[in-house]
Design a protein around this motif. Structure first.
Motif, PDB file in Angstrom:
ATOM      1  N   UNK A  19      -1.008  16.478   0.048  1.00  0.00           N
ATOM      2  CA  UNK A  19       0.421  16.527  -0.266  1.00  0.00           C
ATOM      3  C   UNK A  19       1.057  15.140  -0.183  1.00  0.00           C
ATOM      4  N   UNK A  20       0.518  14.300   0.676  1.00  0.00           N
ATOM      5  CA  UNK A  20       1.013  12.922   0.759  1.00  0.00           C
ATOM      6  C   UNK A  20       0.728  12.180  -0.539  1.00  0.00           C
ATOM      7  N   UNK A  21      -0.453  12.362  -1.087  1.00  0.00           N
ATOM      8  CA  UNK A  21      -0.816  11.736  -2.356  1.00  0.00           C
ATOM      9  C   UNK A  21       0.116  12.211  -3.467  1.00  0.00           C
ATOM     10  N   UNK A  82      -0.653   3.246   6.001  1.00  0.00           N
ATOM     11  CA  UNK A  82      -1.478   4.258   5.361  1.00  0.00           C
ATOM     12  C   UNK A  82      -0.835   4.847   4.118  1.00  0.00           C
ATOM     13  N   UNK A  83       0.493   4.977   4.109  1.00  0.00           N
ATOM     14  CA  UNK A  83       1.185   5.506   2.941  1.00  0.00           C
ATOM     15  C   UNK A  83       1.024   4.569   1.737  1.00  0.00           C
ATOM     16  N   UNK A  87      -1.118   5.427  -1.688  1.00  0.00           N
ATOM     17  CA  UNK A  87      -0.389   5.383  -2.962  1.00  0.00           C
ATOM     18  C   UNK A  87      -1.154   4.580  -4.004  1.00  0.00           C
ATOM     19  N   UNK A  88      -1.785   3.489  -3.587  1.00  0.00           N
ATOM     20  CA  UNK A  88      -2.397   2.566  -4.542  1.00  0.00           C
ATOM     21  C   UNK A  88      -3.921   2.643  -4.616  1.00  0.00           C
ATOM     22  N   UNK A  89      -4.533   3.493  -3.797  1.00  0.00           N
ATOM     23  CA  UNK A  89      -5.988   3.654  -3.836  1.00  0.00           C
ATOM     24  C   UNK A  89      -6.330   5.090  -4.238  1.00  0.00           C
ATOM     25  N   UNK A  90      -7.504   5.297  -4.861  1.00  0.00           N
ATOM     26  CA  UNK A  90      -7.943   6.674  -5.131  1.00  0.00           C
ATOM     27  C   UNK A  90      -8.047   7.463  -3.828  1.00  0.00           C
ATOM     28  N   UNK A  91      -7.763   8.753  -3.895  1.00  0.00           N
ATOM     29  CA  UNK A  91      -7.777   9.582  -2.686  1.00  0.00           C
ATOM     30  C   UNK A  91      -9.160   9.605  -2.046  1.00  0.00           C
TER      31      UNK A  91
END
Length: 292
Positions: A19-21, A82-83, A87-91
């Motif tokens: 959900x953060x992603x 971490x946010x 945001x900028x890296x693949x999950x």
């Protein structure tokens, strides 16, 4: 019972990452984080009210609030870094970086708290190490390295702070009840992020756009559930922070499957599946070893 709490925490943590992603895609990191702390505080508000009325509890002592505030500073800093990383890296890559957390906690737990895992638990830990090494190999193949990507460093710094917080939790839960720790550290996180938002709004006037998404509510819900179950696991006399942290490494299963199935992050798919099999085998050994 502490093993069950650790497993529930692991699953909740995985959904938290998912959900953060979703919430951070094209969205303001600071605003999403601020709302996360706000909703966490609202979820835990009944516990806050209860402790304020408990005139014989630990939380009438100023030093108790200092201890909790220190945790809030550590966790908020970890979340902020971490946010940006997620945001900028693949999950699947960020999940791999997060997998470093239990190793750092394990080393600290053995050195600081003198924990001694049994043979089956050590087998699970070794499999976890191999899983992490394999994950590093996958990340390198996909072109994400510390030498060329600053968000990898942000993710690593977040992991270091998270590990420090995990060890600090064991100290806190020797003195306070889990529900009180969760409630007050959420409140102080809200205070910290409120100050950050005020300063940024006055000084920097960020141009990042914000769009409300219902996934923000679920970020707060799942992190509260993950933290509470984690605290209850550590609160039990036989709860081991090293094993609990390694079991929480299983959160990567949720984020991996979501990244592969929904986000179509299918590079090195067979290698990632093998990594998940290592992870499942390691978790199984640690859980069985803890039930002996």
């Amino acid at each position: 019972m502490w093993i069950l709490f650790a497993v529930i925490s692991s699953i909740s943590l995985g959904f938290y990452d998912v959900f953060k992603k979703r919430a951070l895609e094209g969205n303001s990191v600071l605003m999403v984080l601020f709302l996360n702390t706000l909703f966490c505080t609202l979820y835990m508000s009944p516990a806050l009210v209860y402790t304020l009325n408990d005139m014989y509890g630990n939380f009438v002592k100023p030093m108790s609030h200092v201890y909790i505030f220190i945790k809030s500073v550590i966790v908020t800093s970890s979340w902020l870094l971490g946010y940006y990383a997620i945001k900028y890296l693949p999950l699947t890559i960020q999940g791999s970086i997060n997998a470093l957390r239990p190793i750092l906690v394990l080393v600290g737990a053995i050195i600081i708290f003198g924990e001694h895992p049994n043979v089956l638990q050590w087998t699970g830990i070794v499999l976890g190490f191999f899983s992490l090494l394999w994950v590093g190999f996958i990340g390198h193949r996909e072109g994400y390295s510390f030498s060329s990507n600053k968000w990898m460093w942000a993710g690593f710094a977040s992991v270091l702070l998270w590990a420090a917080s995990g060890l600090y939790d064991k100290f806190l839960l020797m003195q306070f009840k889990p529900i009180n720790v969760e409630a007050w550290y959420s409140f102080y996180q809200l205070v910290i992020m409120g100050v950050v938002m005020l300063v940024v709004g006055i000084v920097a006037k960020p141009a990042a756009k914000f769009q409300w998404r219902w996934s923000i509510l679920f970020i707060s819900l799942f992190i509260c559930a993950a933290d509470l179950c984690y605290f209850f696991a550590l609160y039990e006399p036989d709860g081991m922070v090293s094993i609990t942290s390694m079991i929480r490494r299983g959160s990567a299963l949720v984020s991996y499957f979501y990244g592969i199935i929904v986000l179509h992050e299918r590079k090195s798919l067979r290698l990632k599946i093998f990594d998940q099999l290592l992870l499942i085998a390691g978790m199984t050994c640690m859980i069985l070893g803890s039930l002996q």
